[in-house]
Design a protein around this motif. Structure first.
Motif, mmCIF file in Angstrom:
data_model
loop_
_atom_site.group_PDB
_atom_site.id
_atom_site.type_symbol
_atom_site.label_atom_id
_atom_site.label_comp_id
_atom_site.label_asym_id
_atom_site.label_seq_id
_atom_site.Cartn_x
_atom_site.Cartn_y
_atom_site.Cartn_z
ATOM 1 N N PHE B 75 0.797 -1.391 -0.133
ATOM 2 C CA PHE B 75 0.371 -0.285 0.092
ATOM 3 C C PHE B 75 1.023 1.518 -0.044
ATOM 4 O O PHE B 75 1.078 2.690 -0.729
ATOM 5 N N LEU B 76 1.799 1.439 0.769
ATOM 6 C CA LEU B 76 2.988 2.445 0.716
ATOM 7 C C LEU B 76 3.125 2.629 -0.762
ATOM 8 O O LEU B 76 3.660 3.895 -0.851
ATOM 9 N N THR B 79 0.702 4.458 -2.806
ATOM 10 C CA THR B 79 -0.213 5.428 -2.645
ATOM 11 C C THR B 79 0.915 5.966 -2.433
ATOM 12 O O THR B 79 0.707 7.580 -3.111
ATOM 13 N N THR B 82 1.586 8.558 -5.181
ATOM 14 C CA THR B 82 0.088 9.022 -5.906
ATOM 15 C C THR B 82 0.065 10.441 -5.688
ATOM 16 O O THR B 82 -0.470 10.880 -6.219
#
Lengths: 95, 108
Positions: B75-76, B79, B82
């Motif tokens: 996830f890190l 994201t 982004t």
């Protein structure tokens, strides 16, 4: 070992806080808050390992997602002055 | 023997991760412009967190914890770029021009 990591994370959070307060533009502040969020996430994971409680990783996981959503929402709000539907933004709706 | 080796490896990884986080945040503090600071925090989010999570990964024997750690890492890694992209495009849209070497005022 994890205590050293936790201490380093605390110092990093303090530095990011200084940038959040001193940041000249609003984008610096969003960036600093995002950085603090990531470090809080890592701090939760490290403390979870320090106290032998693996449930903390769920909290860290949720924190990662919410931090992302929050930062993107604030960025969109700052860019477009509202979070509304992009229909009336002549195609400028995306980030 | 293996346990000792694992501990040493995770020690190194965690300390390296903490060092990268500190350097990245120092970059966030010291760099002159938003776009350069974006580089600093981007590095912290992916590299520093990656090393730290890898160090923790070696410490666990339970596969469930390992899956959660890898998920956090994924996830890190997704994201963080982004948000950096969204912030940079918002800043450019808002009229923030990147810092030029000629803008240097006080440092020699």
């Amino acid at each position: 070992m994890f205590a050293a990591a936790a201490a380093a994370l605390l110092v990093a959070m303090a530095m990011a806080l200084v940038r959040a307060v001193a940041g000249p533009t609003v984008y610096d502040r969003i960036l600093a808050v995002n950085a603090i969020g990531t470090k809080t996430l890592l701090m939760i994971a490290v403390v979870g390992f320090l106290t032998r409680r693996p449930e903390f990783l769920d909290i860290a996981l949720v924190y990662a997602l919410i931090n992302f959503i929050g930062t993107v929402a604030v960025t969109k709000f700052v860019k477009h002055r509202h979070l509304g539907h992009p229909a009336n933004l002549n195609g400028e709706g995306e980030l | 023997m293996i346990a000792g080796l694992l501990d040493m490896a995770s020690w190194g990884l965690v300390l390296a991760g903490s060092l990268v986080i500190l350097v990245g945040t120092l970059g966030l503090l010291r760099l002159p412009d938003l776009f350069t600071r974006l580089h600093g925090t981007g590095m912290t989010d992916t590299m520093g967190a990656g090393l730290l999570v890898l160090g923790m990964l070696l410490q666990t024997t339970d596969w469930l914890i390992a899956v959660k750690l890898v998920l956090i890492l994924v996830f890190l890694a997704i994201t963080s770029p982004t948000t950096s992209h969204a912030l940079a495009s918002a800043a450019l849209y808002g009229g923030l021009t990147p810092w030029r070497l000629s803008d240097r005022k006080d440092e020699p």
